[in-house]
Motif scaffolding. Structure first.
Motif, PDB file in Angstrom:
ATOM      1  N   SER A  47     -24.294 -11.329  -8.530  1.00 25.89           N
ATOM      2  CA  SER A  47     -23.963 -12.024  -7.283  1.00 25.89           C
ATOM      3  C   SER A  47     -22.499 -12.425  -7.255  1.00 25.89           C
ATOM      4  O   SER A  47     -21.803 -12.225  -6.249  1.00 25.89           O
ATOM      5  CB  SER A  47     -24.848 -13.262  -7.129  1.00 25.89           C
ATOM      6  N   LEU A  48     -22.023 -12.987  -8.367  1.00 23.30           N
ATOM      7  CA  LEU A  48     -20.627 -13.400  -8.426  1.00 23.30           C
ATOM      8  C   LEU A  48     -19.696 -12.193  -8.354  1.00 23.30           C
ATOM      9  O   LEU A  48     -18.687 -12.227  -7.648  1.00 23.30           O
ATOM     10  CB  LEU A  48     -20.373 -14.189  -9.709  1.00 23.30           C
ATOM     11  N   ALA A  49     -20.048 -11.121  -9.047  1.00 24.83           N
ATOM     12  CA  ALA A  49     -19.163  -9.958  -9.150  1.00 24.83           C
ATOM     13  C   ALA A  49     -18.944  -9.270  -7.815  1.00 24.83           C
ATOM     14  O   ALA A  49     -17.940  -8.581  -7.627  1.00 24.83           O
ATOM     15  CB  ALA A  49     -19.726  -8.959 -10.153  1.00 24.83           C
ATOM     16  N   THR A  50     -19.884  -9.444  -6.862  1.00 25.00           N
ATOM     17  CA  THR A  50     -19.779  -8.764  -5.566  1.00 25.00           C
ATOM     18  C   THR A  50     -19.459  -9.710  -4.421  1.00 25.00           C
ATOM     19  O   THR A  50     -19.568  -9.339  -3.257  1.00 25.00           O
ATOM     20  CB  THR A  50     -21.089  -8.018  -5.255  1.00 25.00           C
ATOM     21  N   SER A  59     -15.334  -9.417  -9.822  1.00 27.41           N
ATOM     22  CA  SER A  59     -14.773  -8.412 -10.731  1.00 27.41           C
ATOM     23  C   SER A  59     -15.318  -7.011 -10.518  1.00 27.41           C
ATOM     24  O   SER A  59     -14.794  -6.058 -11.093  1.00 27.41           O
ATOM     25  CB  SER A  59     -15.049  -8.819 -12.176  1.00 27.41           C
ATOM     26  N   LEU A  60     -16.403  -6.877  -9.743  1.00 19.67           N
ATOM     27  CA  LEU A  60     -17.059  -5.577  -9.551  1.00 19.67           C
ATOM     28  C   LEU A  60     -17.446  -4.928 -10.887  1.00 19.67           C
ATOM     29  O   LEU A  60     -17.598  -3.718 -10.979  1.00 19.67           O
ATOM     30  CB  LEU A  60     -16.160  -4.619  -8.743  1.00 19.67           C
ATOM     31  N   GLY A  61     -17.581  -5.749 -11.917  1.00 20.62           N
ATOM     32  CA  GLY A  61     -17.971  -5.240 -13.234  1.00 20.62           C
ATOM     33  C   GLY A  61     -16.891  -4.486 -13.957  1.00 20.62           C
ATOM     34  O   GLY A  61     -17.165  -3.828 -14.969  1.00 20.62           O
ATOM     35  N   ALA A  62     -15.642  -4.590 -13.498  1.00 18.84           N
ATOM     36  CA  ALA A  62     -14.563  -3.747 -14.019  1.00 18.84           C
ATOM     37  C   ALA A  62     -13.785  -4.367 -15.170  1.00 18.84           C
ATOM     38  O   ALA A  62     -12.887  -3.716 -15.718  1.00 18.84           O
ATOM     39  CB  ALA A  62     -13.592  -3.397 -12.893  1.00 18.84           C
ATOM     40  N   ASP A 111      -8.445   1.728 -21.138  1.00 15.02           N
ATOM     41  CA  ASP A 111      -8.981   3.088 -21.003  1.00 15.02           C
ATOM     42  C   ASP A 111      -9.982   3.221 -19.861  1.00 15.02           C
ATOM     43  O   ASP A 111     -10.540   4.300 -19.647  1.00 15.02           O
ATOM     44  CB  ASP A 111      -9.644   3.527 -22.307  1.00 15.02           C
ATOM     45  N   GLY A 112     -10.228   2.141 -19.143  1.00 13.63           N
ATOM     46  CA  GLY A 112     -11.114   2.209 -17.986  1.00 13.63           C
ATOM     47  C   GLY A 112     -12.579   2.428 -18.328  1.00 13.63           C
ATOM     48  O   GLY A 112     -13.314   3.029 -17.539  1.00 13.63           O
ATOM     49  N   LYS A 113     -13.029   1.914 -19.443  1.00  8.91           N
ATOM     50  CA  LYS A 113     -14.429   2.087 -19.836  1.00  8.91           C
ATOM     51  C   LYS A 113     -15.386   1.472 -18.821  1.00  8.91           C
ATOM     52  O   LYS A 113     -16.493   1.991 -18.606  1.00  8.91           O
ATOM     53  CB  LYS A 113     -14.661   1.466 -21.220  1.00  8.91           C
ATOM     54  N   PHE A 114     -14.974   0.380 -18.191  1.00  5.73           N
ATOM     55  CA  PHE A 114     -15.868  -0.333 -17.276  1.00  5.73           C
ATOM     56  C   PHE A 114     -15.630   0.003 -15.803  1.00  5.73           C
ATOM     57  O   PHE A 114     -16.328  -0.513 -14.942  1.00  5.73           O
ATOM     58  CB  PHE A 114     -15.725  -1.847 -17.482  1.00  5.73           C
ATOM     59  N   ARG A 115     -14.649   0.841 -15.526  1.00  7.10           N
ATOM     60  CA  ARG A 115     -14.396   1.214 -14.131  1.00  7.10           C
ATOM     61  C   ARG A 115     -15.154   2.499 -13.805  1.00  7.10           C
ATOM     62  O   ARG A 115     -15.280   3.377 -14.650  1.00  7.10           O
ATOM     63  CB  ARG A 115     -12.892   1.371 -13.878  1.00  7.10           C
ATOM     64  N   ASN A 116     -15.644   2.583 -12.574  1.00  7.75           N
ATOM     65  CA  ASN A 116     -16.384   3.773 -12.147  1.00  7.75           C
ATOM     66  C   ASN A 116     -15.795   4.302 -10.844  1.00  7.75           C
ATOM     67  O   ASN A 116     -14.771   3.810 -10.353  1.00  7.75           O
ATOM     68  CB  ASN A 116     -17.885   3.466 -12.008  1.00  7.75           C
ATOM     69  N   ASP A 117     -16.439   5.302 -10.267  1.00 10.36           N
ATOM     70  CA  ASP A 117     -15.919   5.898  -9.035  1.00 10.36           C
ATOM     71  C   ASP A 117     -15.831   4.874  -7.910  1.00 10.36           C
ATOM     72  O   ASP A 117     -14.898   4.906  -7.108  1.00 10.36           O
ATOM     73  CB  ASP A 117     -16.809   7.068  -8.598  1.00 10.36           C
ATOM     74  N   PHE A 118     -16.804   3.960  -7.857  1.00 12.23           N
ATOM     75  CA  PHE A 118     -16.784   2.934  -6.816  1.00 12.23           C
ATOM     76  C   PHE A 118     -15.520   2.089  -6.916  1.00 12.23           C
ATOM     77  O   PHE A 118     -14.824   1.865  -5.923  1.00 12.23           O
ATOM     78  CB  PHE A 118     -18.027   2.046  -6.938  1.00 12.23           C
ATOM     79  N   VAL A 119     -15.224   1.606  -8.109  1.00 14.03           N
ATOM     80  CA  VAL A 119     -14.045   0.756  -8.305  1.00 14.03           C
ATOM     81  C   VAL A 119     -12.774   1.529  -7.989  1.00 14.03           C
ATOM     82  O   VAL A 119     -11.861   1.025  -7.312  1.00 14.03           O
ATOM     83  CB  VAL A 119     -14.010   0.186  -9.737  1.00 14.03           C
ATOM     84  N   ARG A 120     -12.681   2.758  -8.472  1.00 21.50           N
ATOM     85  CA  ARG A 120     -11.481   3.553  -8.211  1.00 21.50           C
ATOM     86  C   ARG A 120     -11.308   3.838  -6.725  1.00 21.50           C
ATOM     87  O   ARG A 120     -10.194   3.853  -6.200  1.00 21.50           O
ATOM     88  CB  ARG A 120     -11.543   4.847  -9.021  1.00 21.50           C
ATOM     89  N   ARG A 121     -12.411   4.054  -6.025  1.00 22.27           N
ATOM     90  CA  ARG A 121     -12.345   4.383  -4.605  1.00 22.27           C
ATOM     91  C   ARG A 121     -11.918   3.184  -3.767  1.00 22.27           C
ATOM     92  O   ARG A 121     -11.071   3.310  -2.865  1.00 22.27           O
ATOM     93  CB  ARG A 121     -13.715   4.893  -4.147  1.00 22.27           C
TER      94      ARG A 121
END
Length: 433
Positions: A130-133, A175-178, A420-430
Protein backbone atom coordinates in the motif's frame (compact mmCIF):
# COMPACT_ATOMS: atom_id res chain seq x y z
CA UNK A 1 11.93 -22.01 -5.59
CA UNK A 2 8.61 -22.97 -7.17
CA UNK A 3 7.05 -21.62 -10.34
CA UNK A 4 3.33 -21.09 -9.79
CA UNK A 5 0.45 -19.48 -11.65
CA UNK A 6 0.06 -16.60 -9.21
CA UNK A 7 -2.95 -14.39 -9.92
CA UNK A 8 -3.69 -10.98 -8.51
CA UNK A 9 -6.47 -10.50 -5.96
CA UNK A 10 -9.34 -10.25 -8.46
CA UNK A 11 -8.06 -12.87 -10.91
CA UNK A 12 -7.72 -10.28 -13.69
CA UNK A 13 -4.05 -11.04 -14.46
CA UNK A 14 -1.25 -13.49 -13.70
CA UNK A 15 1.87 -12.20 -11.99
CA UNK A 16 5.16 -13.19 -13.62
CA UNK A 17 7.95 -14.74 -11.55
CA UNK A 18 8.97 -17.81 -9.56
CA UNK A 19 7.61 -17.66 -6.02
CA UNK A 20 9.79 -17.89 -2.91
CA UNK A 21 8.19 -17.82 0.56
CA UNK A 22 10.94 -17.59 3.18
CA UNK A 23 10.14 -18.34 6.80
CA UNK A 24 12.86 -16.11 8.24
CA UNK A 25 14.64 -12.88 7.38
CA UNK A 26 17.86 -14.86 6.96
CA UNK A 27 16.19 -17.03 4.32
CA UNK A 28 14.81 -13.91 2.63
CA UNK A 29 18.26 -12.33 2.52
CA UNK A 30 19.73 -15.49 1.03
CA UNK A 31 17.02 -15.59 -1.65
CA UNK A 32 17.70 -11.97 -2.58
CA UNK A 33 21.47 -12.45 -2.70
CA UNK A 34 21.32 -15.47 -5.01
CA UNK A 35 18.77 -14.01 -7.44
CA UNK A 36 19.52 -11.83 -10.43
CA UNK A 37 16.14 -10.12 -10.28
CA UNK A 38 13.74 -9.78 -7.36
CA UNK A 39 10.31 -8.29 -6.79
CA UNK A 40 8.14 -8.49 -3.69
CA UNK A 41 4.53 -9.65 -3.76
CA UNK A 42 2.08 -9.10 -0.94
CA UNK A 43 -1.72 -9.09 -0.93
CA UNK A 44 -1.59 -8.84 -4.75
CA UNK A 45 -4.14 -6.06 -4.97
CA UNK A 46 -2.44 -4.41 -7.96
CA UNK A 47 -3.99 -4.65 -11.40
CA UNK A 48 -0.94 -4.08 -13.61
CA UNK A 49 2.62 -5.40 -13.90
CA UNK A 50 4.08 -3.41 -10.99
CA UNK A 51 5.13 -6.59 -9.13
CA UNK A 52 6.23 -8.69 -12.12
CA UNK A 53 9.71 -10.18 -11.92
CA UNK A 54 12.07 -11.56 -14.56
CA UNK A 55 13.10 -14.22 -12.05
CA UNK A 56 12.16 -14.26 -8.34
CA UNK A 57 8.98 -13.19 -6.56
CA UNK A 58 9.36 -13.07 -2.79
CA UNK A 59 6.38 -13.23 -0.45
CA UNK A 60 6.99 -12.55 3.23
CA UNK A 61 3.55 -13.79 4.26
CA UNK A 62 5.07 -16.24 6.75
CA UNK A 63 6.49 -13.25 8.63
CA UNK A 64 3.21 -11.33 8.67
CA UNK A 65 1.43 -10.58 11.92
CA UNK A 66 -2.10 -11.97 12.08
CA UNK A 67 -4.38 -10.76 14.83
CA UNK A 68 -5.98 -13.71 16.64
CA UNK A 69 -9.47 -12.28 16.18
CA UNK A 70 -9.18 -12.21 12.38
CA UNK A 71 -7.32 -15.51 12.14
CA UNK A 72 -10.15 -17.18 14.05
CA UNK A 73 -12.92 -15.81 11.82
CA UNK A 74 -11.31 -15.70 8.37
CA UNK A 75 -11.30 -19.41 7.55
CA UNK A 76 -8.08 -18.80 5.59
CA UNK A 77 -5.10 -21.12 5.49
CA UNK A 78 -2.76 -18.65 7.17
CA UNK A 79 0.55 -18.96 8.99
CA UNK A 80 0.72 -18.22 12.72
CA UNK A 81 1.36 -14.64 13.88
CA UNK A 82 5.12 -15.00 13.63
CA UNK A 83 6.24 -11.39 14.00
CA UNK A 84 4.19 -9.21 16.34
CA UNK A 85 4.33 -5.43 15.85
CA UNK A 86 6.24 -3.35 18.38
CA UNK A 87 4.63 -0.19 19.74
CA UNK A 88 6.91 2.45 21.26
CA UNK A 89 4.74 3.99 23.96
CA UNK A 90 6.99 7.04 24.23
CA UNK A 91 6.90 8.06 20.57
CA UNK A 92 3.66 6.42 19.46
CA UNK A 93 5.48 4.74 16.58
CA UNK A 94 4.74 1.15 15.68
CA UNK A 95 7.18 -1.17 13.93
CA UNK A 96 5.40 -3.71 11.76
CA UNK A 97 6.45 -6.47 9.36
CA UNK A 98 5.93 -5.48 5.74
CA UNK A 99 3.48 -8.20 4.72
CA UNK A 100 1.08 -7.52 7.59
CA UNK A 101 -2.39 -6.50 6.49
CA UNK A 102 -3.88 -3.22 7.66
CA UNK A 103 -6.78 -5.01 9.37
CA UNK A 104 -4.41 -6.99 11.60
CA UNK A 105 -2.27 -3.96 12.43
CA UNK A 106 -5.36 -1.88 13.18
CA UNK A 107 -6.63 -4.43 15.70
CA UNK A 108 -3.20 -4.70 17.33
CA UNK A 109 -3.16 -0.91 17.78
CA UNK A 110 -6.78 -0.77 18.95
CA UNK A 111 -5.98 -3.24 21.73
CA UNK A 112 -3.39 -0.70 22.94
CA UNK A 113 -5.49 2.45 22.59
CA UNK A 114 -3.88 3.60 19.34
CA UNK A 115 -4.84 3.98 15.70
CA UNK A 116 -3.44 5.04 12.37
CA UNK A 117 -4.73 8.45 11.23
CA UNK A 118 -6.45 7.04 8.15
CA UNK A 119 -7.17 3.86 6.23
CA UNK A 120 -7.85 2.85 2.64
CA UNK A 121 -11.21 1.51 1.45
CA UNK A 122 -10.01 -2.06 1.90
CA UNK A 123 -8.44 -3.24 5.19
CA UNK A 124 -7.27 -6.49 3.55
CA UNK A 125 -4.23 -5.01 1.78
CA UNK A 126 -0.64 -5.35 2.96
CA UNK A 127 1.11 -2.41 4.57
CA UNK A 128 4.27 -2.41 2.41
CA UNK A 129 2.46 -2.73 -0.91
CA UNK A 130 0.00 0.00 0.00
CA UNK A 131 2.76 2.42 0.92
CA UNK A 132 4.88 1.56 -2.12
CA UNK A 133 2.07 2.47 -4.55
CA UNK A 134 0.83 5.66 -2.82
CA UNK A 135 -2.42 4.08 -1.71
CA UNK A 136 -4.71 6.49 0.11
CA UNK A 137 -7.99 6.89 1.91
CA UNK A 138 -10.16 9.99 1.74
CA UNK A 139 -10.38 13.40 3.37
CA UNK A 140 -9.30 16.93 2.51
CA UNK A 141 -6.86 16.80 5.42
CA UNK A 142 -5.68 13.21 4.95
CA UNK A 143 -2.58 12.46 2.84
CA UNK A 144 -1.51 9.08 1.47
CA UNK A 145 -0.94 6.23 3.92
CA UNK A 146 2.80 6.50 3.29
CA UNK A 147 2.79 9.91 4.98
CA UNK A 148 2.61 7.95 8.26
CA UNK A 149 6.00 6.36 7.54
CA UNK A 150 8.96 7.25 9.79
CA UNK A 151 11.50 4.53 8.85
CA UNK A 152 11.94 1.64 6.42
CA UNK A 153 14.07 -1.46 6.89
CA UNK A 154 14.94 -3.46 3.78
CA UNK A 155 17.19 -6.14 2.38
CA UNK A 156 19.48 -4.74 -0.30
CA UNK A 157 20.77 -6.42 -3.45
CA UNK A 158 23.67 -8.10 -1.61
CA UNK A 159 21.42 -9.54 1.08
CA UNK A 160 22.42 -6.94 3.66
CA UNK A 161 20.09 -4.90 5.87
CA UNK A 162 19.55 -1.16 5.44
CA UNK A 163 17.54 1.34 7.46
CA UNK A 164 16.16 4.31 5.53
CA UNK A 165 15.05 7.40 7.43
CA UNK A 166 15.59 11.16 7.61
CA UNK A 167 16.65 12.62 4.23
CA UNK A 168 16.06 9.35 2.34
CA UNK A 169 12.57 8.86 3.69
CA UNK A 170 10.67 10.93 1.13
CA UNK A 171 12.29 8.82 -1.58
CA UNK A 172 11.35 5.60 0.20
CA UNK A 173 7.73 6.43 1.05
CA UNK A 174 6.52 5.51 -2.44
CA UNK A 175 9.19 3.20 -3.82
CA UNK A 176 7.36 0.90 -6.27
CA UNK A 177 9.54 -1.85 -4.79
CA UNK A 178 12.61 -0.47 -6.55
CA UNK A 179 14.86 0.18 -3.54
CA UNK A 180 15.05 -3.27 -1.99
CA UNK A 181 12.96 -5.96 -0.31
CA UNK A 182 11.14 -4.09 2.45
CA UNK A 183 10.94 -6.22 5.59
CA UNK A 184 9.52 -3.80 8.16
CA UNK A 185 8.59 -0.17 8.64
CA UNK A 186 7.83 2.24 11.44
CA UNK A 187 4.57 4.19 11.29
CA UNK A 188 3.29 7.15 13.25
CA UNK A 189 0.12 6.44 15.24
CA UNK A 190 -2.44 8.57 17.08
CA UNK A 191 -4.69 7.98 20.04
CA UNK A 192 -7.60 5.72 19.19
CA UNK A 193 -10.63 7.65 17.97
CA UNK A 194 -14.18 6.96 16.92
CA UNK A 195 -15.80 7.52 13.56
CA UNK A 196 -19.43 7.40 12.45
CA UNK A 197 -20.69 7.41 8.89
CA UNK A 198 -23.96 8.46 7.31
CA UNK A 199 -24.83 7.85 3.67
CA UNK A 200 -26.88 10.27 1.59
CA UNK A 201 -28.30 9.79 -1.87
CA UNK A 202 -29.00 9.90 -4.67
CA UNK A 203 -27.46 13.37 -5.10
CA UNK A 204 -27.79 15.15 -8.48
CA UNK A 205 -24.55 15.15 -10.44
CA UNK A 206 -24.63 18.93 -10.97
CA UNK A 207 -25.03 19.46 -7.23
CA UNK A 208 -21.81 17.57 -6.57
CA UNK A 209 -19.95 19.46 -9.31
CA UNK A 210 -21.09 22.85 -8.03
CA UNK A 211 -20.84 22.04 -4.34
CA UNK A 212 -17.85 19.72 -4.29
CA UNK A 213 -15.78 21.93 -1.99
CA UNK A 214 -18.54 22.09 0.59
CA UNK A 215 -19.58 18.45 0.25
CA UNK A 216 -16.00 17.15 0.53
CA UNK A 217 -15.58 19.04 3.81
CA UNK A 218 -18.68 17.62 5.51
CA UNK A 219 -16.59 15.11 7.43
CA UNK A 220 -13.18 13.68 8.23
CA UNK A 221 -13.57 11.49 5.15
CA UNK A 222 -16.06 11.86 2.30
CA UNK A 223 -16.62 9.62 -0.74
CA UNK A 224 -19.04 10.16 -3.63
CA UNK A 225 -20.14 7.10 -5.66
CA UNK A 226 -21.73 7.02 -9.11
CA UNK A 227 -22.45 4.24 -11.58
CA UNK A 228 -22.74 6.81 -14.40
CA UNK A 229 -26.00 5.13 -15.40
CA UNK A 230 -28.03 8.16 -14.40
CA UNK A 231 -27.09 11.80 -13.87
CA UNK A 232 -26.60 11.29 -10.13
CA UNK A 233 -24.18 10.16 -7.48
CA UNK A 234 -26.13 7.26 -6.03
CA UNK A 235 -24.48 7.73 -2.64
CA UNK A 236 -22.34 10.21 -0.72
CA UNK A 237 -20.60 8.69 2.31
CA UNK A 238 -19.82 11.17 5.10
CA UNK A 239 -17.52 9.88 7.84
CA UNK A 240 -17.14 12.10 10.91
CA UNK A 241 -14.53 11.86 13.66
CA UNK A 242 -13.59 13.45 16.96
CA UNK A 243 -15.40 16.66 17.83
CA UNK A 244 -17.37 16.41 14.57
CA UNK A 245 -19.41 13.70 16.28
CA UNK A 246 -20.72 16.24 18.80
CA UNK A 247 -22.37 18.33 16.08
CA UNK A 248 -25.74 17.43 14.50
CA UNK A 249 -25.52 15.56 11.23
CA UNK A 250 -26.63 17.47 8.15
CA UNK A 251 -30.30 16.71 7.52
CA UNK A 252 -29.52 16.57 3.81
CA UNK A 253 -26.76 16.88 1.25
CA UNK A 254 -27.70 19.06 -1.72
CA UNK A 255 -31.36 18.55 -0.90
CA UNK A 256 -31.03 14.79 -0.49
CA UNK A 257 -31.78 13.22 2.91
CA UNK A 258 -29.77 10.51 4.62
CA UNK A 259 -30.55 6.90 3.81
CA UNK A 260 -32.49 5.00 6.45
CA UNK A 261 -30.91 1.59 5.82
CA UNK A 262 -27.38 0.33 5.03
CA UNK A 263 -26.10 0.76 1.50
CA UNK A 264 -23.29 -0.86 -0.51
CA UNK A 265 -21.10 1.39 -2.71
CA UNK A 266 -22.34 -0.64 -5.69
CA UNK A 267 -26.13 -0.23 -5.83
CA UNK A 268 -27.99 -3.52 -5.57
CA UNK A 269 -25.17 -5.40 -3.84
CA UNK A 270 -25.87 -6.79 -0.37
CA UNK A 271 -24.40 -4.27 2.13
CA UNK A 272 -23.51 -7.00 4.63
CA UNK A 273 -19.79 -6.62 3.90
CA UNK A 274 -19.86 -2.81 4.18
CA UNK A 275 -18.89 -1.11 7.43
CA UNK A 276 -21.63 0.10 9.80
CA UNK A 277 -23.57 3.20 8.76
CA UNK A 278 -26.65 5.14 9.99
CA UNK A 279 -24.46 7.36 12.20
CA UNK A 280 -23.42 4.48 14.45
CA UNK A 281 -20.06 5.38 16.02
CA UNK A 282 -17.29 2.81 16.21
CA UNK A 283 -13.49 2.53 16.17
CA UNK A 284 -11.77 4.30 13.28
CA UNK A 285 -10.38 1.06 11.85
CA UNK A 286 -13.95 -0.26 11.49
CA UNK A 287 -15.49 2.85 9.92
CA UNK A 288 -12.90 4.59 7.71
CA UNK A 289 -12.63 1.58 5.37
CA UNK A 290 -15.75 0.99 3.30
CA UNK A 291 -15.52 -2.77 3.79
CA UNK A 292 -15.41 -4.97 6.86
CA UNK A 293 -12.16 -6.75 7.66
CA UNK A 294 -13.88 -10.07 8.37
CA UNK A 295 -15.79 -10.18 5.07
CA UNK A 296 -14.92 -10.56 1.39
CA UNK A 297 -13.96 -7.08 0.14
CA UNK A 298 -15.69 -5.13 -2.62
CA UNK A 299 -17.17 -7.01 -5.58
CA UNK A 300 -14.29 -9.43 -6.21
CA UNK A 301 -14.19 -10.01 -9.96
CA UNK A 302 -13.06 -6.60 -11.15
CA UNK A 303 -10.40 -4.39 -12.72
CA UNK A 304 -9.52 -1.06 -11.17
CA UNK A 305 -8.39 2.23 -12.71
CA UNK A 306 -7.75 5.52 -10.93
CA UNK A 307 -6.53 9.02 -11.73
CA UNK A 308 -5.36 11.67 -9.28
CA UNK A 309 -6.14 15.21 -10.46
CA UNK A 310 -4.83 18.44 -8.84
CA UNK A 311 -7.63 19.86 -6.73
CA UNK A 312 -7.84 23.14 -8.62
CA UNK A 313 -9.21 21.16 -11.57
CA UNK A 314 -11.89 19.35 -9.54
CA UNK A 315 -14.92 20.84 -11.30
CA UNK A 316 -13.53 20.30 -14.81
CA UNK A 317 -12.52 16.74 -13.94
CA UNK A 318 -15.96 15.99 -12.50
CA UNK A 319 -17.52 17.12 -15.78
CA UNK A 320 -15.01 14.93 -17.62
CA UNK A 321 -16.15 12.02 -15.43
CA UNK A 322 -19.73 12.59 -16.53
CA UNK A 323 -18.54 12.49 -20.15
CA UNK A 324 -17.33 8.91 -19.63
CA UNK A 325 -20.85 7.59 -19.11
CA UNK A 326 -21.20 6.44 -22.71
CA UNK A 327 -17.68 4.95 -23.22
CA UNK A 328 -17.92 3.06 -19.92
CA UNK A 329 -21.51 1.86 -20.34
CA UNK A 330 -21.73 -1.79 -19.36
CA UNK A 331 -18.19 -1.76 -17.93
CA UNK A 332 -18.24 0.43 -14.83
CA UNK A 333 -19.58 -1.12 -11.64
CA UNK A 334 -19.04 2.10 -9.71
CA UNK A 335 -16.83 5.20 -9.74
CA UNK A 336 -15.68 6.86 -6.51
CA UNK A 337 -14.60 10.48 -6.09
CA UNK A 338 -12.68 11.51 -2.97
CA UNK A 339 -10.09 13.97 -1.70
CA UNK A 340 -6.42 13.37 -0.87
CA UNK A 341 -4.17 15.92 0.84
CA UNK A 342 -0.69 16.92 -0.31
CA UNK A 343 2.42 15.10 0.91
CA UNK A 344 6.20 15.17 0.40
CA UNK A 345 6.90 11.73 -1.13
CA UNK A 346 8.89 12.06 -4.35
CA UNK A 347 6.78 9.58 -6.33
CA UNK A 348 3.43 10.44 -4.83
CA UNK A 349 0.80 11.78 -7.27
CA UNK A 350 -0.03 14.21 -4.44
CA UNK A 351 3.55 15.51 -4.14
CA UNK A 352 3.19 19.08 -2.80
CA UNK A 353 -0.41 19.36 -4.07
CA UNK A 354 -3.91 18.45 -2.91
CA UNK A 355 -5.71 16.16 -5.34
CA UNK A 356 -9.07 14.62 -6.12
CA UNK A 357 -9.10 10.88 -6.82
CA UNK A 358 -11.31 9.40 -9.56
CA UNK A 359 -11.47 5.66 -9.02
CA UNK A 360 -13.21 3.14 -11.28
CA UNK A 361 -14.26 -0.39 -10.40
CA UNK A 362 -14.75 -2.05 -13.78
CA UNK A 363 -16.01 -5.48 -14.79
CA UNK A 364 -13.35 -8.17 -15.16
CA UNK A 365 -13.21 -8.14 -18.96
CA UNK A 366 -9.58 -7.41 -19.83
CA UNK A 367 -10.06 -6.81 -23.55
CA UNK A 368 -13.08 -4.53 -23.25
CA UNK A 369 -11.53 -2.55 -20.41
CA UNK A 370 -8.28 -2.10 -22.34
CA UNK A 371 -10.27 -0.73 -25.27
CA UNK A 372 -11.81 2.10 -23.19
CA UNK A 373 -8.73 3.05 -21.15
CA UNK A 374 -7.60 5.60 -23.80
CA UNK A 375 -10.92 7.41 -23.33
CA UNK A 376 -10.41 7.50 -19.56
CA UNK A 377 -6.90 8.90 -20.00
CA UNK A 378 -8.13 11.48 -22.51
CA UNK A 379 -10.69 12.66 -19.94
CA UNK A 380 -8.15 13.38 -17.19
CA UNK A 381 -4.85 14.03 -18.99
CA UNK A 382 -5.77 17.67 -19.80
CA UNK A 383 -5.94 18.29 -16.04
CA UNK A 384 -2.56 16.68 -15.28
CA UNK A 385 -4.23 13.49 -14.11
CA UNK A 386 -1.75 10.94 -12.79
CA UNK A 387 -2.66 7.24 -12.85
CA UNK A 388 -2.52 5.32 -9.59
CA UNK A 389 0.64 3.19 -9.51
CA UNK A 390 -1.30 -0.02 -8.86
CA UNK A 391 -4.14 0.33 -11.38
CA UNK A 392 -4.57 -0.09 -15.13
CA UNK A 393 -4.08 2.85 -17.47
CA UNK A 394 -3.43 3.81 -21.09
CA UNK A 395 -1.52 6.96 -20.14
CA UNK A 396 1.58 8.05 -22.03
CA UNK A 397 4.55 7.19 -19.79
CA UNK A 398 6.48 10.25 -21.02
CA UNK A 399 3.60 12.51 -19.96
CA UNK A 400 3.43 10.85 -16.55
CA UNK A 401 7.19 10.99 -15.94
CA UNK A 402 7.17 14.74 -16.62
CA UNK A 403 4.64 15.27 -13.80
CA UNK A 404 7.06 14.15 -11.05
CA UNK A 405 9.60 16.91 -10.27
CA UNK A 406 11.61 14.66 -7.90
CA UNK A 407 11.76 11.69 -10.29
CA UNK A 408 15.48 12.13 -10.99
CA UNK A 409 16.16 12.26 -7.26
CA UNK A 410 14.36 8.95 -6.87
CA UNK A 411 16.37 7.39 -9.68
CA UNK A 412 19.60 8.57 -8.05
CA UNK A 413 18.53 7.00 -4.74
CA UNK A 414 17.61 3.75 -6.49
CA UNK A 415 20.95 3.67 -8.33
CA UNK A 416 22.83 4.22 -5.07
CA UNK A 417 20.96 1.50 -3.16
CA UNK A 418 20.72 -0.95 -6.06
CA UNK A 419 23.30 -0.07 -8.74
CA UNK A 420 22.65 -3.18 -10.85
CA UNK A 421 18.88 -2.73 -10.87
CA UNK A 422 18.06 -6.05 -9.21
CA UNK A 423 14.79 -4.66 -7.85
CA UNK A 424 13.72 -2.63 -10.88
CA UNK A 425 11.44 -4.16 -13.51
CA UNK A 426 9.85 -3.14 -16.80
CA UNK A 427 7.10 -1.27 -14.95
CA UNK A 428 9.58 0.90 -13.04
CA UNK A 429 11.70 1.55 -16.12
CA UNK A 430 8.64 2.46 -18.18
CA UNK A 431 7.01 4.84 -15.72
CA UNK A 432 9.96 6.24 -13.74
CA UNK A 433 13.06 5.68 -15.87
Amino acid sequence: MSTVALSNWSGSRTIAGALVEPTSLADAAEAVARSRHVRATGSRHSFNDVTDSAETLISLRHLAYRHPRLTATSGEDVPPPAVEPELDEATGRVRVSSSTRYADLALYLHDRGRSLPNFASLPHISVAGSLATATHGSGVGNPILAAQLSAVELIDADGGTRLLEDEELDGARVSLGALGLVTSMALETVSAFEVAQTVYGPVPFDAVVEGFEEISRLGYSVSCFTTLREDVFESVWVKRAGTELDAPWPSEVAGTPAMDEPFHPIPGVDPANATAQLGEAGPSWDRLPHFRADHMPSAGEEIQCEYLVPRQHAAEALRALRGLAEPLAGLVQVAEVRSVAADTAWLSPMHRQDCVAFHFTLVRDTARVAAVLPAVDAAFAPYDGRPHWGKVTAADPARVRALYPRREDFLELAARLDPDGKFRNDFVRRWVG
